[in-house]
Design an enzyme around this catalytic site. Structure first.
Site, PDB file in Angstrom:
ATOM      1  N   GLY A 160       5.498  -3.474   9.207  1.00 22.21           N
ATOM      2  CA  GLY A 160       6.396  -4.590   8.901  1.00 22.21           C
ATOM      3  C   GLY A 160       5.524  -5.742   8.465  1.00 22.21           C
ATOM      4  N   GLU A 161       5.684  -6.876   9.085  1.00 24.23           N
ATOM      5  CA  GLU A 161       4.846  -8.034   8.779  1.00 24.23           C
ATOM      6  C   GLU A 161       4.310  -8.561  10.106  1.00 24.23           C
ATOM      7  OE1 GLU A 161       4.074  -8.785   5.651  1.00 24.23           O
ATOM      8  OE2 GLU A 161       2.663 -10.188   6.552  1.00 24.23           O
ATOM      9  N   SER A 162       2.996  -8.499  10.265  1.00 19.88           N
ATOM     10  CA  SER A 162       2.444  -8.823  11.590  1.00 19.88           C
ATOM     11  C   SER A 162       2.691 -10.279  11.980  1.00 19.88           C
ATOM     12  CB  SER A 162       0.957  -8.493  11.633  1.00 19.88           C
ATOM     13  OG  SER A 162       0.252  -9.162  10.613  1.00 19.88           O
TER      14      SER A 162
ATOM     15  N   CYS B   4       0.172   0.410  10.568  1.00 21.36           N
ATOM     16  CA  CYS B   4       0.093  -0.716   9.625  1.00 21.36           C
ATOM     17  C   CYS B   4       0.167  -2.046  10.378  1.00 21.36           C
ATOM     18  CB  CYS B   4       1.154  -0.543   8.539  1.00 21.36           C
ATOM     19  SG  CYS B   4       0.661  -1.345   7.006  1.00 21.36           S
TER      20      CYS B   4
ATOM     21  N   ILE C  21       0.934   0.606   2.339  1.00 21.90           N
ATOM     22  CA  ILE C  21       1.737  -0.505   1.811  1.00 21.90           C
ATOM     23  C   ILE C  21       1.137  -1.818   2.308  1.00 21.90           C
ATOM     24  CG2 ILE C  21       4.028  -1.563   1.675  1.00 21.90           C
ATOM     25  CD1 ILE C  21       5.180   1.232   2.396  1.00 21.90           C
TER      26      ILE C  21
ATOM     27  N   HIS D   7       1.415   4.719   6.655  1.00 23.59           N
ATOM     28  CA  HIS D   7       2.778   4.860   7.195  1.00 23.59           C
ATOM     29  C   HIS D   7       3.128   6.346   7.346  1.00 23.59           C
ATOM     30  CE1 HIS D   7       4.413   0.698   6.976  1.00 23.59           C
ATOM     31  NE2 HIS D   7       3.427   0.560   6.112  1.00 23.59           N
TER      32      HIS D   7
ATOM     33  N   GLU E 208       5.365   7.644   8.939  1.00 25.13           N
ATOM     34  CA  GLU E 208       6.826   7.845   9.070  1.00 25.13           C
ATOM     35  C   GLU E 208       7.519   7.920   7.714  1.00 25.13           C
ATOM     36  OE1 GLU E 208       5.221   5.121   9.278  1.00 25.13           O
ATOM     37  OE2 GLU E 208       6.418   3.389   8.676  1.00 25.13           O
TER      38      GLU E 208
HETATM   39  N1  GLN Z   1       0.480  -6.661   5.252  1.00 27.14           N
HETATM   40  C1  GLN Z   1       1.227  -6.574   6.482  1.00 27.14           C
HETATM   41  C2  GLN Z   1       0.628  -7.474   7.552  1.00 27.14           C
HETATM   42  O1  GLN Z   1      -0.409  -8.015   7.362  1.00 27.14           O
HETATM   43  C3  GLN Z   1       1.306  -5.164   6.994  1.00 27.14           C
HETATM   44  C4  GLN Z   1       2.050  -4.313   6.013  1.00 27.14           C
HETATM   45  C5  GLN Z   1       2.772  -3.144   6.611  1.00 27.14           C
HETATM   46  O2  GLN Z   1       2.974  -3.040   7.821  1.00 27.14           O
HETATM   47  N2  GLN Z   1       3.233  -2.275   5.742  1.00 27.14           N
HETATM   48  O3  GLN Z   1       1.183  -7.632   8.583  1.00 27.14           O
END
Ligand code: GLN
Length: 193
Positions: free
Chosen positions: A50-52, A82, A139, A175, A177
């Protein structure tokens, strides 16, 4: 016993449903975990991509940090993919940000280049005669820049370690999944979850 293999998928943000489908395909029962009070009900946990930075805010708001550290200290397996890997790391670069510190690894966010934000590759899981190809989707992926001596590299792609384990903690920069390949989820369930 019913519920013995109940695995939690952290459902704060990100692609947690896809992890749930993979875990079920690998034979586990799955529960989406949205509150810390649900942790005692599960025997393993996936922290999805996701987005950390967004995850950090949600984890602050819900007071997740200590309960998650205690969950790992009790020996419960945790898989972080990720952004999940970024949260589990000991040190985060680009930029530095807070993390759970549950695996001795330095990870660099968004490390695979601006023009190639996402790519599919084929990595290698295992070594020697056991080595086999695994499809991998990256990703805006973090790169493992350093692994501590207690962490073990389990898979590589294009020269980088992309899957590593330290005790009950498993991290992947890709990923697993999002492909049909169950290698990582099966391995995770084999960790005692
Ligand atoms: N770029 C995202 C981050 O820094 C991670 C990307 C992802 O989980 N697909 O959190």
């Amino acid at each position: 016993m019913a519920g013995e293999r109940l695995i939690g998928v952290l459902g704060l943000q990100g692609d947690y449903h896809a992890h749930g489908r993979m875990l079920e395909a690998a034979g586990a029962q799955v529960q989406v975990v949205k509150k810390t009070g649900q942790l005692p009900q599960v025997r393993g946990l996936v922290i999805p991509g996701g987005e950390s930075t967004a995850l950090i805010k949600l984890m602050d708001a819900g007071d997740w940090w200590e309960p998650l550290r205690a969950f790992a200290k009790a020996g419960n397996p945790i898989l972080g993919t990720c952004a999940g890997m970024i949260l589990l790391a000991g040190e985060v670069l680009n930029p530095p940000q807070k993390s759970l510190g549950l695996i001795d690894a330095t990870v660099e966010r968004n490390s695979y280049g601006r023009q190639v934000q996402s790519f599919e590759g084929v990595g290698t899981f295992g070594s020697g005669k056991q080595a086999r190809p695994v499809p991998m989707i990256f990703i805006r992926a973090p790169r493992i820049r350093r692994l501590g001596p207690r962490a073990k590299a389990l898979a590589f792609c294009q020269g980088d370690c992309v899957l590593a384990r330290q005790g009950p903690v498993l991290v992947a920069s890709f990923h697993p999944e999002l492909t049909a390949d169950l290698t990582v989820h099966r391995y995770f369930l084999g960790m005692g979850a």
